[in-house]
Scaffold this active site. Structure first.
Site, PDB file in Angstrom:
ATOM      1  N   CYS A  93      65.707  69.972 109.724  1.00 41.71           N
ATOM      2  CA  CYS A  93      65.734  68.933 108.694  1.00 41.71           C
ATOM      3  C   CYS A  93      66.118  69.604 107.393  1.00 41.71           C
ATOM      4  CB  CYS A  93      64.376  68.250 108.566  1.00 41.71           C
ATOM      5  SG  CYS A  93      64.313  67.037 107.227  1.00 41.71           S
TER       6      CYS A  93
ATOM      7  N   GLU B 263      70.973  64.096 109.571  1.00 37.28           N
ATOM      8  CA  GLU B 263      71.337  65.199 110.445  1.00 37.28           C
ATOM      9  C   GLU B 263      72.822  65.100 110.741  1.00 37.28           C
ATOM     10  OE1 GLU B 263      71.129  68.356 111.250  1.00 37.28           O
ATOM     11  OE2 GLU B 263      69.005  67.910 111.559  1.00 37.28           O
TER      12      GLU B 263
END
Length: 268
Positions: free
Chosen positions: A2, A117
Site C-alpha cells: 500500500c 494499487e
C-alpha cells in the site's frame, strides 16, 4: 503493498465512526492522494497518564492522532529511512527488530476511504501500470491495520525534533480474490468487530486473539469491497482531487480484471 490511499472524511466524522476522541487539532485536511512521508490520521488506544506521566492501568482512551507515514524505529540514528518503511508484512512484523516493540503494544488503525494499487499489464503492455482504487461499497471507512512508534534523537543540537517524532506503517497481507490480479499484496483491512482487540494496549502480539487478526481478510470483507480502474493522474502526488477516484471508461482500460472473482456482486 500500500503506497497510496485516499483519506477524505473530516476527523470529526472519523472520531464518530471509530468511537474515538479527535486529537488532530486541525492538522490534517481531506487528501485524495496520500503519499509516504505525509502526516496522516491514526486511531490509537492508550492508558491516559497523570501529570507525572504515570499511566492509569484501569482506563483506556481511544483517540485520533496525527502521525507521519513512514516508520522510524525507536533505535534509528535518524529518521531518513522512514520513507522506505511505509509497509510491514503482517506475517513477520512480530519478529522483525524494527517492528517487534510496536507489534507488542503500539498497534493502530489507519482510516482510509480507499487505497490505490497499480497493475502492470502483460505482453505488449508490460510497461503500462493501470491504477485501481479499492473501497467499501457502502462508503464506510477502511480500517487498515498499522503500527506506530515514537522516535527521539539521542543528540539534537539544532533542536530539529524537540518533541520527537511519531511515525506509522501499514501492515500488508497476501491479496485475496480479484485483488490478487492487481498486486500480490494488499493492506490488512480489519472489520469493526476486530478493532477493540487490535487496539487493546494490554494484549501482546503473541495473544491468540491478536495473532488471529493477522490472516488475510475474510470472504465477507472482500465481498463488501468495490474495485475500479482510475485515471493515471493518481501517479503524480501533485494531483489531488475527486477526479482521481472517478472510474475510468471501459475503452480506456487496457486489460480489464475478471471482476466475478471478487466473490460478491459485480463491483463495477
Amino acid at each position: 503493498m500500500c503506497g497510496r490511499y485516499a483519506s477524505i472524511k473530516a476527523p470529526t466524522d472519523l472520531a464518530d465512526e471509530f468511537h474515538a476522541v479527535d486529537a488532530t487539532d486541525g492538522q490534517v485536511q481531506a487528501d485524495y492522494n496520500v503519499a509516504p512521508t505525509k502526516n496522516i490520521v491514526a486511531v490509537v488506544e492508550r492508558h491516559p497518564r497523570d501529570a507525572e506521566g504515570t499511566p492509569d492501568p484501569d482506563t483506556t482512551e481511544r483517540s485520533l492522532r496525527v502521525v507521519r507515514w513512514g516508520f522510524v524505529p525507536f533505535f534509528a540514528k535518524d529518521p531518513k529511512g522512514g520513507a522506505r518503511m511505509i509497509n510491514a508484512r503482517s506475517e513477520s512484523a512480530a519478529e522483525k527488530p524494527a517492528f517487534r516493540r510496536a507489534m507488542a503494544s503500539r498497534r493502530c488503525l489507519i482510516p482510509a476511504d480507499g487505497w490505490f494499487e497499480w497493475q502492470r499489464g502483460a505482453g505488449s503492455n508490460s510497461g503500462h501500470k493501470q491504477p485501481y482504487y479499492t473501497h467499501y461499497r457502502d462508503g464506510s471507512s477502511l480500517a487498515m491495520a498499522g503500527l506506530w512508534e515514537f522516535w527521539k534523537p539521542k543528540d539534537d543540537p539544532d533542536n530539529e525534533y524537540p518533541e520527537g517524532l511519531v511515525t506509522a506503517t501499514v501492515l500488508t497481507t497476501a491479496a485475496v480474490g480479484v485483488l490478487s490480479q492487481v498486486h500480490d499484496r494488499m493492506p490488512l483491512v480489519l472489520p469493526p468487530s476486530a478493532w477493540d482487540t487490535w487496539l487493546d494496549p494490554d494484549l501482546s502480539a503473541k495473544d491468540d486473539a491478536v495473532a488471529a487478526l493477522l490472516a488475510p481478510p475474510s470472504d465477507e470483507v472482500i465481498a463488501a469491497l468495490e474495485l475500479r480502474p482510475v485515471s493515471p493522474l493518481v501517479n503524480s502526488v501533485r494531483n489531488n482531487g475527486p477526479e482521481l477516484l472517478a472510474e475510468l471508461p471501459p475503452e480506456d482500460v487496457r486489460e480489464p480484471l475478471q471482476l466475478d472473482l471478487l466473490g460478491g456482486p459485480n463491483p463495477a
